[in-house]
Design an enzyme around this catalytic site. Structure first.
Site, mmCIF file in Angstrom:
data_model
loop_
_atom_site.group_PDB
_atom_site.id
_atom_site.type_symbol
_atom_site.label_atom_id
_atom_site.label_comp_id
_atom_site.label_asym_id
_atom_site.label_seq_id
_atom_site.Cartn_x
_atom_site.Cartn_y
_atom_site.Cartn_z
ATOM 1 N N HIS A 253 -3.576 5.949 3.446
ATOM 2 C CA HIS A 253 -4.357 4.791 3.010
ATOM 3 C C HIS A 253 -3.810 3.495 3.611
ATOM 4 O O HIS A 253 -4.557 2.666 4.154
ATOM 5 C CB HIS A 253 -4.344 4.735 1.481
ATOM 6 C CG HIS A 253 -5.287 3.755 0.873
ATOM 7 N ND1 HIS A 253 -4.962 2.425 0.694
ATOM 8 C CD2 HIS A 253 -6.549 3.903 0.377
ATOM 9 C CE1 HIS A 253 -5.980 1.807 0.116
ATOM 10 N NE2 HIS A 253 -6.955 2.675 -0.076
ATOM 11 N N SER B 193 -11.063 -1.037 -0.759
ATOM 12 C CA SER B 193 -9.768 -1.073 -0.067
ATOM 13 C C SER B 193 -9.934 -1.322 1.423
ATOM 14 O O SER B 193 -9.029 -1.837 2.079
ATOM 15 C CB SER B 193 -9.029 0.256 -0.256
ATOM 16 O OG SER B 193 -8.536 0.390 -1.550
ATOM 17 N N ASP C 210 0.840 -1.197 0.000
ATOM 18 C CA ASP C 210 0.000 0.000 0.000
ATOM 19 C C ASP C 210 0.879 1.253 0.000
ATOM 20 O O ASP C 210 1.955 1.239 -0.602
ATOM 21 C CB ASP C 210 -0.929 -0.033 1.221
ATOM 22 C CG ASP C 210 -2.307 0.535 0.914
ATOM 23 O OD1 ASP C 210 -2.408 1.758 0.728
ATOM 24 O OD2 ASP C 210 -3.271 -0.247 0.846
#
Length: 293
Positions: A61, A239, A29
């Site tokens: 994220h 996600s 990520d």
């Protein structure tokens, strides 16, 4: 996350002292922030974007995803799905959340090469590549995730946020062997989240394979942020749904550490609860059904 844990019946595992202890999880990520929720459980960090040695997350994220998998911060009343698991962080996306396929491929290749030492059991890829990506790169990405699977590593990927509509699952989520996860609550998304209603990528694939296999909560998920060591943030998308399932698999692998990826997938299939009116996925997954499948 409290809502998510209730929805998936995670308390069934915790009542039996199952927290994902000793299960090594790789997160591909934007990196990870040194959040208090991960203290002492991040084993390694590799940066495929800027090659910096010190762990960081310049987007947020990756930190959020890592928190969903297994963060634990009692003072903030926060817990991820598998709060005992161990993390290996691979930064493959930049501050804008963008990256190159070759970075993802290199990271997975390195995971497989070094896995006798690292003992990674699960790879979480909350990263989606668009259909417009170079065909050669698409095929290489599909090959490498299937290769990792064949080497004993469970690969979990997000379905992407290009739905609704058939054949909208992003790469590498369309790979045949791996477990792909969509959002079950994507109809609850509003424009303020930057996502349209029904955002979750939907199959079948062009090869008529059901994808995503599993739907999990992905909208308005509260997890770790990068503002401070105790900071929290709210995000939505597939996600966020993928790491819910990754955490569940970590619980499964603590209880049954010798399961192969194929055996893991078969257990999930046997445990699934079908969603009426949705033929393009297996269904929804509960921890209690999964552990007893």
């Amino acid at each position: 996350m409290n809502r998510v844990l209730k929805l998936v019946h995670a308390e069934y595992a915790y009542e039996r002292n199952i927290y994902g202890r000793g299960v090594h999880v790789a997160v591909l990520d934007t990196g990870a922030f040194a959040h208090a929720a991960f203290e002492g459980r991040i084993i390694s960090f590799q940066d495929y974007v800027y090659a910096l040695p010190q762990m960081y997350d310049d987007n947020g994220h990756g930190t959020h995803v890592t928190g969903i998998i297994g963060g634990h911060l009692p003072q903030a009343r926060f817990q991820g799905v598998a709060p005992g698991c161990l993390f290996h962080i691979y930064k493959v996306l930049n501050a804008g959340g963008n990256g190159k396929i070759r970075s993802v491929i290199m990271a997975i290749d390195d995971i497989v090469k070094n896995n006798q030492k690292n003992k990674i059991k699960i790879i979480n890829i909350s990263v989606g590549m668009a259909e417009s990506t170079e065909k050669t790169d698409q095929n290489k990405l599909l090959d490498i995730v299937d290769y990792a699977w064949s080497k004993g590593i469970v690969v979990v990927a997000a379905a992407g946020n290009n739905g609704p509509g058939e054949n909208t699952v992003t790469y590498p989520g369309i790979a045949k062997k791996i477990i792909t996860v969509g959002s079950i609550d994507d109809r609850n998304a509003g424009s303020r989240l930057g996502l349209k209603k029904g955002y979750s990528g939907t199959g079948p694939t062009k090869e008529c394979i059901i994808k995503p296999e599993i739907l999990a909560p992905g909208t308005n998920i509260r997890s770790c942020g990068i503002q401070s060591q105790n900071g929290m943030a709210m995000k939505s998308g597939t996600s966020m749904a993928a790491p819910v399932v990754t955490g569940m698999i970590a619980l499964l692998l603590e209880r049954y550490p010798d399961l192969t990826p194929t055996e893991v997938k078969l257990k999930l299939y046997k445990a699934i609860v079908e969603i009426k009116g949705n033929p393009n996925c297996w269904g929804f997954l509960y921890v209690d059904r999964m552990l007893n499948a």
